[in-house]
Design a protein around this motif. Structure first.
Motif, PDB file in Angstrom:
ATOM      1  N   ILE A   1       0.824  -1.223   0.000  1.00  0.00           N
ATOM      2  CA  ILE A   1       0.000   0.000   0.000  1.00  0.00           C
ATOM      3  C   ILE A   1       0.859   1.275   0.000  1.00  0.00           C
ATOM      4  N   TYR A   2       2.135   1.138   0.360  1.00  0.00           N
ATOM      5  CA  TYR A   2       3.009   2.328   0.357  1.00  0.00           C
ATOM      6  C   TYR A   2       3.828   2.453  -0.932  1.00  0.00           C
TER       7      TYR A   2
ATOM      8  N   HIS B   1      -3.324   3.502  -7.945  1.00  0.00           N
ATOM      9  CA  HIS B   1      -4.173   2.780  -6.996  1.00  0.00           C
ATOM     10  C   HIS B   1      -4.729   1.487  -7.589  1.00  0.00           C
TER      11      HIS B   1
ATOM     12  N   ALA C   1      -4.423  -2.093  -5.937  1.00  0.00           N
ATOM     13  CA  ALA C   1      -5.653  -2.848  -5.647  1.00  0.00           C
ATOM     14  C   ALA C   1      -5.575  -4.253  -6.235  1.00  0.00           C
TER      15      ALA C   1
ATOM     16  N   LEU D   1      -3.299  -6.348  -4.136  1.00  0.00           N
ATOM     17  CA  LEU D   1      -3.915  -6.688  -2.848  1.00  0.00           C
ATOM     18  C   LEU D   1      -4.965  -7.792  -3.002  1.00  0.00           C
ATOM     19  N   VAL D   2      -5.735  -7.728  -4.093  1.00  0.00           N
ATOM     20  CA  VAL D   2      -6.769  -8.754  -4.320  1.00  0.00           C
ATOM     21  C   VAL D   2      -6.112 -10.123  -4.496  1.00  0.00           C
TER      22      VAL D   2
END
Lengths: 203, 123
Positions: free
Chosen positions: B40-41, B46, B50, B53-54
């Motif tokens: 996230i950093y 984005h 994302a 992350l998914v």
């Protein structure tokens, strides 16, 4: 032992033997319950996704929520999943003491998780002015984490009941399907948190 | 006698192997969680963050389902039961997004929020 005697003995141990699963109807029932429960969470997560997609002013969660604390909560829940598999592994090898010890540790993990969640909610509501009525971010956040917290609370109570039965000596290497079914529920709670942590806190 | 001791040593070996697997899965879950927080950093768009992350979350969820919930060793019927809500929820997301998402977008454009912390008051 003749094959008839083996079958009779088997029926004595697990009267509800199912052709669908090698274990029991109980396990199948828990899986069906978990699938239904997953749809409840899925409905909430899908609504969250659709609402967030539609709102370009949606705040970045990391600017409001404490990621470090939640990462610790995630780690704690993963640890409690490990203690749960250890409890099940213990009783599968007939180790009553290991079952009780690890069940207690799992419950402790759940209780600490709930305490940290209460601390987080308290901070967000009373110190940072967030609420379920303030905006869609608040509504989705509190409903999702609250619904999950309710599952953790139910899990701790459920494991408490299993621990009482374990203390009464109800489980053995041959008879432990109740522990396995409770473990399924607990791992599901962990699995859902993995998704909530990613979609609500990190994304 | 020899058969019995061979069987018990086989059981002990099996138990040790099980323990090792549980700990390996735990380590993977811990590492993937750390990676998620690091991601996230990253100075990336984005959408790319994302997507990563998914994938990471799906991997972690699969590890729990396959090894801790023993889906990897169960009959296929249970896997079908477990996968059904996933399929339905993805379907629901695609059904909701053009409807609920568009409605929210309409409301947001009509009444833009004053600050990023207050997306849009419900009252």
């Amino acid at each position: 032992m003749t094959s008839v005697a083996v079958a009779e003995h088997h029926l004595d141990v697990e009267p509800a033997e199912s052709p669908l699963t090698p274990e029991s109807w109980g396990k199948l029932g828990m899986w069906i319950f978990l699938a239904a429960d997953a749809m409840s969470f899925g409905g909430l997560l899908a609504s969250y996704g659709a609402l967030r997609y539609g709102d370009p002013t949606w705040p970045r969660p990391s600017s409001i929520l404490g990621i470090q604390l939640t990462a610790l909560m995630t780690f704690l829940l993963v640890c409690s999943s490990v203690t749960m598999v250890e409890a099940l592994a213990g009783i599968r090898h007939g180790n009553q003491a290991k079952l009780r010890r690890f069940l207690l540790l799992t419950m402790l993990g759940g209780a600490i998780f709930l305490s940290l969640q209460a601390y987080e909610w308290n901070k967000l509501i009373f110190h940072e002015g967030q609420s379920i009525r303030k905006n869609l971010f608040g509504a989705t956040f509190f409903i999702l984490t609250g619904f999950h917290g309710l599952h953790v609370f139910s899990g701790v109570v459920y494991l408490g009941a299993i621990l009482v039965r374990a203390l009464l000596g109800k489980y053995s290497a041959e008879r432990n399907s109740e522990v396995e079914i409770a473990a399924l529920y607990w791992h599901f709670v962990d699995l859902i948190w993995i998704l909530v942590f990613t979609f609500v806190y990190l994304l | 006698m020899a058969t019995q001791s061979a069987a018990s040593s086989h059981l002990a070996e099996q138990a040790a192997q099980e323990e090792r697997r549980y700990l390996q899965v735990f380590l993977w879950l811990a590492v993937l969680t750390a990676v998620e927080i690091g991601v996230i950093y990253l100075p990336l768009p984005h959408v790319e963050i994302a997507a990563m992350l998914v994938v990471l979350a799906a991997t972690k969820a699969s590890l729990v389902a396959l090894f801790y919930m023993h889906l990897a060793y169960e009959k296929r019927t249970l896997a079908y039961i477990a996968l059904t809500p996933l399929v339905l929820c993805v379907f629901l997301l695609f059904m909701l997004t053009p409807d609920l998402g568009a409605f929210t977008r309409l409301l947001t454009h009509r009444a833009p929020a004053a600050s990023s912390g207050e997306a849009h008051p419900s009252e």
